[in-house]
Scaffold this motif. Structure first.
Motif, PDB file in Angstrom:
ATOM      1  N   VAL A 113      30.780  40.114  30.750  1.00 49.39           N
ATOM      2  CA  VAL A 113      30.196  40.183  32.092  1.00 49.39           C
ATOM      3  C   VAL A 113      29.945  38.762  32.615  1.00 49.39           C
ATOM      4  CG1 VAL A 113      28.050  40.814  33.307  1.00 49.39           C
ATOM      5  CG2 VAL A 113      29.214  42.496  31.848  1.00 49.39           C
ATOM      6  N   GLU A 114      29.365  37.917  31.766  1.00 49.51           N
ATOM      7  CA  GLU A 114      29.044  36.561  32.221  1.00 49.51           C
ATOM      8  C   GLU A 114      30.297  35.754  32.578  1.00 49.51           C
ATOM      9  OE1 GLU A 114      25.494  34.646  31.076  1.00 49.51           O
ATOM     10  OE2 GLU A 114      26.570  32.908  30.307  1.00 49.51           O
ATOM     11  N   ASP A 115      31.323  35.878  31.767  1.00 51.88           N
ATOM     12  CA  ASP A 115      32.563  35.155  32.089  1.00 51.88           C
ATOM     13  C   ASP A 115      33.187  35.676  33.389  1.00 51.88           C
ATOM     14  OD1 ASP A 115      32.332  33.389  30.039  1.00 51.88           O
ATOM     15  OD2 ASP A 115      33.670  34.473  28.674  1.00 51.88           O
ATOM     16  N   ASN A 116      33.056  36.978  33.633  1.00 51.15           N
ATOM     17  CA  ASN A 116      33.508  37.519  34.914  1.00 51.15           C
ATOM     18  C   ASN A 116      32.756  36.860  36.059  1.00 51.15           C
ATOM     19  OD1 ASN A 116      35.381  40.081  35.372  1.00 51.15           O
ATOM     20  ND2 ASN A 116      34.533  40.233  33.300  1.00 51.15           N
ATOM     21  N   LEU A 117      31.438  36.744  35.896  1.00 50.21           N
ATOM     22  CA  LEU A 117      30.633  36.119  36.959  1.00 50.21           C
ATOM     23  C   LEU A 117      31.080  34.676  37.170  1.00 50.21           C
ATOM     24  CD1 LEU A 117      27.092  37.492  36.051  1.00 50.21           C
ATOM     25  CD2 LEU A 117      28.589  38.274  37.896  1.00 50.21           C
ATOM     26  N   LEU A 118      31.318  33.968  36.074  1.00 53.68           N
ATOM     27  CA  LEU A 118      31.700  32.555  36.179  1.00 53.68           C
ATOM     28  C   LEU A 118      33.055  32.367  36.861  1.00 53.68           C
ATOM     29  CD1 LEU A 118      30.339  31.260  32.759  1.00 53.68           C
ATOM     30  CD2 LEU A 118      29.476  30.690  35.056  1.00 53.68           C
ATOM     31  N   THR A 119      33.951  33.346  36.723  1.00 50.08           N
ATOM     32  CA  THR A 119      35.242  33.207  37.414  1.00 50.08           C
ATOM     33  C   THR A 119      35.044  33.152  38.934  1.00 50.08           C
ATOM     34  OG1 THR A 119      35.671  35.593  37.600  1.00 50.08           O
ATOM     35  CG2 THR A 119      36.571  34.483  35.650  1.00 50.08           C
ATOM     36  N   GLY A 120      33.921  33.692  39.397  1.00 52.67           N
ATOM     37  CA  GLY A 120      33.638  33.679  40.832  1.00 52.67           C
ATOM     38  C   GLY A 120      33.356  32.292  41.381  1.00 52.67           C
ATOM     39  N   ALA A 121      33.111  31.348  40.496  1.00 49.48           N
ATOM     40  CA  ALA A 121      32.766  29.990  40.936  1.00 49.48           C
ATOM     41  C   ALA A 121      33.992  29.087  40.993  1.00 49.48           C
ATOM     42  CB  ALA A 121      31.714  29.399  39.991  1.00 49.48           C
ATOM     43  N   PHE A 122      35.194  29.679  40.889  1.00 44.84           N
ATOM     44  CA  PHE A 122      36.385  28.839  40.700  1.00 44.84           C
ATOM     45  C   PHE A 122      36.707  27.907  41.860  1.00 44.84           C
ATOM     46  CE2 PHE A 122      38.262  32.218  43.109  1.00 44.84           C
ATOM     47  CZ  PHE A 122      39.409  31.697  43.688  1.00 44.84           C
ATOM     48  N   THR A 123      36.238  28.244  43.062  1.00 41.04           N
ATOM     49  CA  THR A 123      36.552  27.365  44.206  1.00 41.04           C
ATOM     50  C   THR A 123      35.502  26.263  44.384  1.00 41.04           C
ATOM     51  OG1 THR A 123      35.387  28.845  45.702  1.00 41.04           O
ATOM     52  CG2 THR A 123      37.770  29.149  45.526  1.00 41.04           C
ATOM     53  N   ARG A 124      34.473  26.266  43.537  1.00 36.78           N
ATOM     54  CA  ARG A 124      33.376  25.310  43.755  1.00 36.78           C
ATOM     55  C   ARG A 124      33.630  23.983  43.078  1.00 36.78           C
ATOM     56  NH1 ARG A 124      27.851  28.609  43.047  1.00 36.78           N
ATOM     57  NH2 ARG A 124      27.102  26.475  42.878  1.00 36.78           N
ATOM     58  N   ARG A 125      33.104  22.953  43.702  1.00 31.95           N
ATOM     59  CA  ARG A 125      33.278  21.603  43.163  1.00 31.95           C
ATOM     60  C   ARG A 125      31.929  20.913  42.984  1.00 31.95           C
ATOM     61  NH1 ARG A 125      37.122  23.645  42.152  1.00 31.95           N
ATOM     62  NH2 ARG A 125      39.252  23.422  42.917  1.00 31.95           N
ATOM     63  N   MET A 178      36.765  43.786  46.142  1.00 30.17           N
ATOM     64  CA  MET A 178      37.793  44.823  46.220  1.00 30.17           C
ATOM     65  C   MET A 178      37.265  46.203  45.879  1.00 30.17           C
ATOM     66  SD  MET A 178      40.690  43.448  46.886  1.00 30.17           S
ATOM     67  CE  MET A 178      41.487  41.847  46.797  1.00 30.17           C
ATOM     68  N   GLU A 179      37.871  47.169  46.518  1.00 30.63           N
ATOM     69  CA  GLU A 179      37.675  48.568  46.203  1.00 30.63           C
ATOM     70  C   GLU A 179      38.062  48.788  44.724  1.00 30.63           C
ATOM     71  OE1 GLU A 179      40.138  50.570  49.029  1.00 30.63           O
ATOM     72  OE2 GLU A 179      40.132  52.425  47.920  1.00 30.63           O
ATOM     73  N   GLY A 180      37.311  49.641  44.041  1.00 28.71           N
ATOM     74  CA  GLY A 180      37.657  49.916  42.646  1.00 28.71           C
ATOM     75  C   GLY A 180      37.092  48.875  41.698  1.00 28.71           C
ATOM     76  N   ARG A 181      36.146  48.057  42.212  1.00 30.04           N
ATOM     77  CA  ARG A 181      35.388  47.076  41.405  1.00 30.04           C
ATOM     78  C   ARG A 181      36.222  46.389  40.328  1.00 30.04           C
ATOM     79  NH1 ARG A 181      33.051  52.247  41.185  1.00 30.04           N
ATOM     80  NH2 ARG A 181      33.676  53.354  39.310  1.00 30.04           N
ATOM     81  N   HIS A 182      37.185  45.627  40.778  1.00 26.23           N
ATOM     82  CA  HIS A 182      38.042  44.917  39.837  1.00 26.23           C
ATOM     83  C   HIS A 182      37.292  43.881  39.017  1.00 26.23           C
ATOM     84  CE1 HIS A 182      41.923  46.490  41.120  1.00 26.23           C
ATOM     85  NE2 HIS A 182      41.308  46.685  42.270  1.00 26.23           N
ATOM     86  N   CYS A 183      37.223  44.128  37.720  1.00 25.61           N
ATOM     87  CA  CYS A 183      36.670  43.143  36.798  1.00 25.61           C
ATOM     88  C   CYS A 183      37.780  42.795  35.811  1.00 25.61           C
ATOM     89  CB  CYS A 183      35.519  43.735  35.993  1.00 25.61           C
ATOM     90  SG  CYS A 183      34.082  44.118  36.984  1.00 25.61           S
ATOM     91  N   PHE A 184      37.595  41.654  35.155  1.00 28.36           N
ATOM     92  CA  PHE A 184      38.502  41.341  34.052  1.00 28.36           C
ATOM     93  C   PHE A 184      37.927  42.060  32.827  1.00 28.36           C
ATOM     94  CE2 PHE A 184      38.745  37.683  36.953  1.00 28.36           C
ATOM     95  CZ  PHE A 184      40.090  37.776  37.290  1.00 28.36           C
ATOM     96  N   GLY A 185      38.562  43.177  32.455  1.00 26.05           N
ATOM     97  CA  GLY A 185      38.010  44.062  31.433  1.00 26.05           C
ATOM     98  C   GLY A 185      37.828  43.420  30.084  1.00 26.05           C
ATOM     99  N   HIS A 186      38.675  42.443  29.759  1.00 24.62           N
ATOM    100  CA  HIS A 186      38.627  41.830  28.431  1.00 24.62           C
ATOM    101  C   HIS A 186      37.639  40.670  28.370  1.00 24.62           C
ATOM    102  CE1 HIS A 186      41.409  39.678  30.951  1.00 24.62           C
ATOM    103  NE2 HIS A 186      41.283  38.625  30.163  1.00 24.62           N
ATOM    104  N   LEU A 187      37.112  40.253  29.539  1.00 25.77           N
ATOM    105  CA  LEU A 187      36.126  39.163  29.540  1.00 25.77           C
ATOM    106  C   LEU A 187      34.709  39.741  29.520  1.00 25.77           C
ATOM    107  CD1 LEU A 187      37.421  36.670  32.294  1.00 25.77           C
ATOM    108  CD2 LEU A 187      37.820  36.590  29.823  1.00 25.77           C
TER     109      LEU A 187
END
Ligand code: ADP
Ligand code: MG
Length: 278
Positions: free
Chosen positions: A113-125, A102-111
């Motif tokens: 950096v690493e936890d933000n990266l890990l949220t990207g794996a949520f669809t993986r099995r 997304m435009e505006g580089r949406h990160c979860f500000g309270h998490l």
């Protein structure tokens, strides 16, 4: 014409095909008026245009995120990796390899950096080990993020947040990333750093990119092909090298016209002179 376009490209060579789409917000606001574009497998393609041209709307149509905005594709169709996107949810598209940053580089500000990266794996099995491996891979492309891995994302710099947003997208193992205005609000040197990483990801990991950018200059140096969008229509497209040499592009988007620097915001002049409108 739309039917002809839909069958003209070989899906083996083309990862994304947008065929003559129209998008309407709130049932009445017509924003895209017949946009067609394609991205070759393994390519970097730029979608260029001023603020409000319809770049973000195009990307959200592709990743099926319009519904949340009360937007709808009312004509045309979009094919990602051989299948129509209209019947797939945004999550299904992520699983199939198409993800938007997304435009505006949406990160979860309270998490962190690493936890933000890990949220990207949520669809993986495919399990924790594979996910940890990919996390290390993200850190090899973004060494700055490794240094900042335990920092709260909200307190990192704009450049680091953009890197985190791209890194998080990588954690879904995408075939294609729709990257919305990665240069926005960043210092030129950092913009260059981020585009260099995009280039490496493209060359080494084979990720295809559709880059939406107002920064024509940098986008046309990294993309192979470009489309220029104005008021919901593609007005010009071509090889990036040819666009960089095009007189109108130089004058209105690169600010290096023959008669001195001129902003494309000079609308009156713009409409009168522009060859592609006459
Ligand atoms: N959710 C929405 N509802 C109504 N109009 C919208 C919405 N989102 C964007 N628009 C309008 O659609 C047009 C294109 O916007 P956008 O796709 O964000 O352009 P860009 O990304 O090129 O700046 C603008 O005129 C904008 O005001
Ligand atoms: Mg936008």
């Amino acid at each position: 014409m739309a039917e002809a376009a839909a069958t003209s490209l070989d899906p083996a060579d083309t990862i994304l095909e947008v065929n003559n789409i129209e998008v309407i917000y709130d049932h009445v606001i017509l924003v895209l008026k017949g946009v067609s574009l394609s991205v070759p497998r393994g390519g970097i393609t730029a979608l260029l245009g001023a603020n409000g041209a319809g770049k973000t709307t195009t990307l959200k149509a592709i990743s099926n995120l319009l519904r949340a905005e009360r937007g709808e594709v009312t004509k045309g169709n979009i094919v990602f990796d051989g299948a129509q996107v209209q019947n797939q949810s945004a999550n299904e598209l992520v699983k199939r390899g198409c993800i938007q940053v997304m435009e505006g580089r949406h990160c979860f500000g309270h998490l962190s950096v690493e936890d933000n990266l890990l949220t990207g794996a949520f669809t993986r099995r495919d399990g924790q080990a594979a996910i940890r491996e990919d996390l290390e891979l993200v850190y090899t492309y973004f060494p700055r993020l490794k240094v900042r891995r335990n920092s709260q994302a909200g307190y990192t710099s704009g450049g680091e947040q953009q890197m985190t947003a791209i890194g998080r997208a990588l954690m879904s193992r995408p075939k294609m990333i729709l990257l919305d205005e990665p240069s926005m609000g960043l210092a030129p040197q950092l913009v260059e750093e981020i585009f260099e990483i995009v280039k490496k990801l493209n060359e080494e990991q084979g990720v295809s990119f559709l880059l939406a950018e107002q920064n024509t200059n940098v986008a046309l140096r990294y993309a192979k092909y470009g489309y220029i969008l104005e008021s919901g229509r593609i007005v010009l497209d071509g090889e990036a090298a040819a666009l960089r040499e095009n007189e109108d592009v130089k004058e209105f988007y690169l600010g290096v016209g023959g008669e001195g620097r001129r902003s494309f915001r000079d609308v009156k002049h713009y409409k009168r002179r522009k060859r592609w409108l006459s």
